[in-house]
Design a protein around this motif. Structure first.
Motif, PDB file in Angstrom:
ATOM      1  N   GLN A  74      49.741  23.794  22.604  1.00  0.00           N
ATOM      2  CA  GLN A  74      49.314  22.818  23.616  1.00  0.00           C
ATOM      3  C   GLN A  74      47.989  23.264  24.235  1.00  0.00           C
ATOM      4  OE1 GLN A  74      52.253  21.659  26.473  1.00  0.00           O
ATOM      5  NE2 GLN A  74      50.746  20.814  27.916  1.00  0.00           N
ATOM      6  N   ALA A  75      47.118  22.291  24.479  1.00  0.00           N
ATOM      7  CA  ALA A  75      45.807  22.561  25.078  1.00  0.00           C
ATOM      8  C   ALA A  75      45.845  22.212  26.561  1.00  0.00           C
ATOM      9  CB  ALA A  75      44.723  21.742  24.373  1.00  0.00           C
ATOM     10  N   PHE A  76      45.241  23.035  27.368  1.00  0.00           N
ATOM     11  CA  PHE A  76      45.055  22.773  28.794  1.00  0.00           C
ATOM     12  C   PHE A  76      43.818  23.542  29.236  1.00  0.00           C
ATOM     13  CE2 PHE A  76      48.297  25.914  27.994  1.00  0.00           C
ATOM     14  CZ  PHE A  76      47.982  26.998  28.790  1.00  0.00           C
ATOM     15  N   THR A  77      43.568  23.632  30.512  1.00  0.00           N
ATOM     16  CA  THR A  77      42.344  24.270  30.997  1.00  0.00           C
ATOM     17  C   THR A  77      42.672  25.422  31.937  1.00  0.00           C
ATOM     18  OG1 THR A  77      42.153  22.697  32.827  1.00  0.00           O
ATOM     19  CG2 THR A  77      40.972  22.172  30.789  1.00  0.00           C
ATOM     20  N   LYS A  78      41.753  26.365  31.975  1.00  0.00           N
ATOM     21  CA  LYS A  78      41.843  27.509  32.877  1.00  0.00           C
ATOM     22  C   LYS A  78      40.806  27.340  33.984  1.00  0.00           C
ATOM     23  CE  LYS A  78      41.412  32.543  33.066  1.00  0.00           C
ATOM     24  NZ  LYS A  78      41.076  33.781  32.294  1.00  0.00           N
ATOM     25  N   PRO A  93      32.828  24.385  35.829  1.00  0.00           N
ATOM     26  CA  PRO A  93      33.745  23.708  34.886  1.00  0.00           C
ATOM     27  C   PRO A  93      34.936  24.585  34.528  1.00  0.00           C
ATOM     28  CG  PRO A  93      31.846  24.566  33.702  1.00  0.00           C
ATOM     29  CD  PRO A  93      31.586  24.835  35.157  1.00  0.00           C
ATOM     30  N   ASP A  94      36.068  23.943  34.266  1.00  0.00           N
ATOM     31  CA  ASP A  94      37.238  24.648  33.744  1.00  0.00           C
ATOM     32  C   ASP A  94      37.041  24.936  32.254  1.00  0.00           C
ATOM     33  OD1 ASP A  94      38.307  24.422  36.244  1.00  0.00           O
ATOM     34  OD2 ASP A  94      39.600  22.722  35.768  1.00  0.00           O
ATOM     35  N   THR A  95      37.740  25.946  31.780  1.00  0.00           N
ATOM     36  CA  THR A  95      37.596  26.369  30.382  1.00  0.00           C
ATOM     37  C   THR A  95      38.787  25.884  29.558  1.00  0.00           C
ATOM     38  OG1 THR A  95      36.423  28.356  31.110  1.00  0.00           O
ATOM     39  CG2 THR A  95      37.262  28.342  28.860  1.00  0.00           C
ATOM     40  N   PRO A  96      38.567  25.137  28.470  1.00  0.00           N
ATOM     41  CA  PRO A  96      39.694  24.709  27.612  1.00  0.00           C
ATOM     42  C   PRO A  96      40.339  25.915  26.915  1.00  0.00           C
ATOM     43  CG  PRO A  96      37.729  23.382  27.225  1.00  0.00           C
ATOM     44  CD  PRO A  96      37.298  24.539  28.047  1.00  0.00           C
ATOM     45  N   VAL A  97      41.668  25.949  26.928  1.00  0.00           N
ATOM     46  CA  VAL A  97      42.420  27.028  26.276  1.00  0.00           C
ATOM     47  C   VAL A  97      43.556  26.413  25.454  1.00  0.00           C
ATOM     48  CG1 VAL A  97      41.877  28.756  28.048  1.00  0.00           C
ATOM     49  CG2 VAL A  97      43.922  27.316  28.285  1.00  0.00           C
ATOM     50  N   LEU A  98      44.095  27.235  24.559  1.00  0.00           N
ATOM     51  CA  LEU A  98      45.249  26.852  23.743  1.00  0.00           C
ATOM     52  C   LEU A  98      46.368  27.855  23.978  1.00  0.00           C
ATOM     53  CD1 LEU A  98      43.592  25.933  20.315  1.00  0.00           C
ATOM     54  CD2 LEU A  98      44.629  24.354  21.980  1.00  0.00           C
ATOM     55  N   LYS A  99      47.598  27.328  24.057  1.00  0.00           N
ATOM     56  CA  LYS A  99      48.754  28.195  24.224  1.00  0.00           C
ATOM     57  C   LYS A  99      49.166  28.744  22.854  1.00  0.00           C
ATOM     58  CE  LYS A  99      52.393  30.141  26.004  1.00  0.00           C
ATOM     59  NZ  LYS A  99      53.502  29.336  26.557  1.00  0.00           N
ATOM     60  N   THR A 100      49.359  30.054  22.800  1.00  0.00           N
ATOM     61  CA  THR A 100      49.852  30.720  21.594  1.00  0.00           C
ATOM     62  C   THR A 100      51.079  31.544  21.958  1.00  0.00           C
ATOM     63  OG1 THR A 100      48.523  32.729  21.891  1.00  0.00           O
ATOM     64  CG2 THR A 100      47.485  30.883  20.734  1.00  0.00           C
ATOM     65  N   ALA A 101      51.681  32.139  20.962  1.00  0.00           N
ATOM     66  CA  ALA A 101      52.843  32.982  21.227  1.00  0.00           C
ATOM     67  C   ALA A 101      52.481  34.189  22.065  1.00  0.00           C
ATOM     68  CB  ALA A 101      53.476  33.418  19.903  1.00  0.00           C
ATOM     69  N   GLU A 102      51.238  34.646  21.967  1.00  0.00           N
ATOM     70  CA  GLU A 102      50.812  35.809  22.746  1.00  0.00           C
ATOM     71  C   GLU A 102      50.249  35.434  24.114  1.00  0.00           C
ATOM     72  OE1 GLU A 102      49.854  35.244  19.628  1.00  0.00           O
ATOM     73  OE2 GLU A 102      51.162  36.704  18.621  1.00  0.00           O
ATOM     74  N   GLY A 103      50.056  34.159  24.369  1.00  0.00           N
ATOM     75  CA  GLY A 103      49.468  33.725  25.627  1.00  0.00           C
ATOM     76  C   GLY A 103      48.429  32.657  25.389  1.00  0.00           C
ATOM     77  N   ILE A 114      44.540  31.409  24.668  1.00  0.00           N
ATOM     78  CA  ILE A 114      43.275  31.827  24.073  1.00  0.00           C
ATOM     79  C   ILE A 114      42.267  30.705  24.265  1.00  0.00           C
ATOM     80  CG2 ILE A 114      44.381  33.309  22.355  1.00  0.00           C
ATOM     81  CD1 ILE A 114      43.845  31.084  20.301  1.00  0.00           C
ATOM     82  N   TYR A 115      40.979  31.063  24.191  1.00  0.00           N
ATOM     83  CA  TYR A 115      39.949  30.052  24.325  1.00  0.00           C
ATOM     84  C   TYR A 115      40.046  29.055  23.170  1.00  0.00           C
ATOM     85  CZ  TYR A 115      37.619  32.892  27.879  1.00  0.00           C
ATOM     86  OH  TYR A 115      37.320  33.591  29.010  1.00  0.00           O
ATOM     87  N   ALA A 116      39.902  27.769  23.498  1.00  0.00           N
ATOM     88  CA  ALA A 116      39.885  26.751  22.453  1.00  0.00           C
ATOM     89  C   ALA A 116      38.610  26.840  21.628  1.00  0.00           C
ATOM     90  CB  ALA A 116      40.012  25.355  23.083  1.00  0.00           C
ATOM     91  N   ASP A 117      37.532  27.298  22.250  1.00  0.00           N
ATOM     92  CA  ASP A 117      36.266  27.529  21.557  1.00  0.00           C
ATOM     93  C   ASP A 117      36.055  29.037  21.484  1.00  0.00           C
ATOM     94  OD1 ASP A 117      33.704  27.688  20.607  1.00  0.00           O
ATOM     95  OD2 ASP A 117      32.843  26.273  22.036  1.00  0.00           O
ATOM     96  N   PRO A 118      35.732  29.580  20.328  1.00  0.00           N
ATOM     97  CA  PRO A 118      35.565  31.040  20.237  1.00  0.00           C
ATOM     98  C   PRO A 118      34.495  31.586  21.174  1.00  0.00           C
ATOM     99  CG  PRO A 118      35.719  30.070  18.045  1.00  0.00           C
ATOM    100  CD  PRO A 118      35.622  28.932  19.011  1.00  0.00           C
ATOM    101  N   GLN A 119      33.467  30.814  21.455  1.00  0.00           N
ATOM    102  CA  GLN A 119      32.406  31.253  22.368  1.00  0.00           C
ATOM    103  C   GLN A 119      32.180  30.166  23.427  1.00  0.00           C
ATOM    104  OE1 GLN A 119      29.047  32.129  19.821  1.00  0.00           O
ATOM    105  NE2 GLN A 119      29.819  34.171  19.326  1.00  0.00           N
ATOM    106  N   PRO A 120      33.056  30.078  24.391  1.00  0.00           N
ATOM    107  CA  PRO A 120      32.947  29.009  25.386  1.00  0.00           C
ATOM    108  C   PRO A 120      31.781  29.246  26.339  1.00  0.00           C
ATOM    109  CG  PRO A 120      34.706  30.501  25.980  1.00  0.00           C
ATOM    110  CD  PRO A 120      34.222  30.950  24.627  1.00  0.00           C
ATOM    111  N   GLU A 121      31.175  28.159  26.781  1.00  0.00           N
ATOM    112  CA  GLU A 121      30.075  28.230  27.733  1.00  0.00           C
ATOM    113  C   GLU A 121      30.544  28.093  29.176  1.00  0.00           C
ATOM    114  OE1 GLU A 121      27.345  25.212  26.633  1.00  0.00           O
ATOM    115  OE2 GLU A 121      26.755  26.169  24.744  1.00  0.00           O
ATOM    116  N   GLN A 122      31.758  27.632  29.375  1.00  0.00           N
ATOM    117  CA  GLN A 122      32.237  27.383  30.739  1.00  0.00           C
ATOM    118  C   GLN A 122      32.288  28.643  31.605  1.00  0.00           C
ATOM    119  OE1 GLN A 122      33.632  26.205  27.995  1.00  0.00           O
ATOM    120  NE2 GLN A 122      33.625  23.958  28.164  1.00  0.00           N
TER     121      GLN A 122
END
Length: 218
Positions: free
Chosen positions: A132-136, A39-49, A51-59
């Protein structure tokens, strides 16, 4: 060609190299299958790059798990295939070809699989607005390649599992082989399953026919 034909060193080396190259190419479909299942991992775009959308992702854990399972299965199939394809080279040569081939296929699978969707991720990482949310795409965290002296790649972690599976399977096949030399041997002509020292029971006489005349009585 006889199974007892002497082995030529150059032909042996060529066989091993050809096997390793063929198995390295098979790392491509291995990697594509891994990218499909992991599975791809959901991430969020921030000013620094990103980051994981979930603090402890299982993907990411699932991606490592899928690669490990597929790697062990790949090694098992490699050992079975070379056991039958290279039956005249069974033994150390076949084992070396299986282990090196699986070891070469693992990094190929990793690099092919992790690049599926990586272009889209890099584009979004560079152009998407903050929030913005997308996946890694899937990647490995429990494996990778280190460079010895800057020139020699040394896989580690779950990249070693395909070679481990190939070594275990090939060793078990050799241990269960009914031929001492591992290669099929022709059966001797006229071989019988009945031991020469086992007496053969005599054939019982046939009973007389029902209409046979009785012998004269004295």
């Amino acid at each position: 060609m006889s199974f007892d034909e002497p082995r030529r060193p150059l032909r042996t080396v060529a066989t091993v190299l050809a096997s390793v190259l063929a198995l390295a190419v098979l790392g491509v479909p291995f990697g594509l299958l891994w990218a499909t299942l992991a599975p791809d991992t959901p991430v969020l775009k921030t000013a620094e790059g990103a980051i994981y959308a979930d603090p402890q992702p299982e993907q990411p854990i699932a991606a490592d798990g899928w690669f490990s399972l597929l790697g062990l299965a790949f090694g098992l199939l490699v050992a079975l295939a070379l056991w039958f394809v290279l039956r005249r080279r069974r033994g150390p040569v076949g084992l070396l070809a299986a282990v090196l081939g699986a070891l070469a296929a693992a990094p190929v699978a990793w690099q092919v699989g992790r690049r599926v969707g990586l272009g889209t991720f890099d584009r979004l990482l560079a152009t998407a607005p903050a929030g913005q949310a997308f996946t890694k795409p899937a990647d490995l965290r429990a494996g990778g390649v280190d460079w010895l002296l800057g020139v020699l790649p040394v896989p580690h972690g779950n990249l070693l599992l395909p070679a481990f599976g190939a070594a275990i399977t090939y060793t078990l096949l050799a241990g269960w082989s009914r031929w001492p030399g591992l290669r099929p041997e022709p059966e001797p002509a006229g071989l019988s399953w009945v031991s020469a020292g086992t007496p053969v029971p005599p054939t019982a006489p046939e009973p007389p026919a029902p209409d046979a005349a009785e012998p004269p009585r004295g």
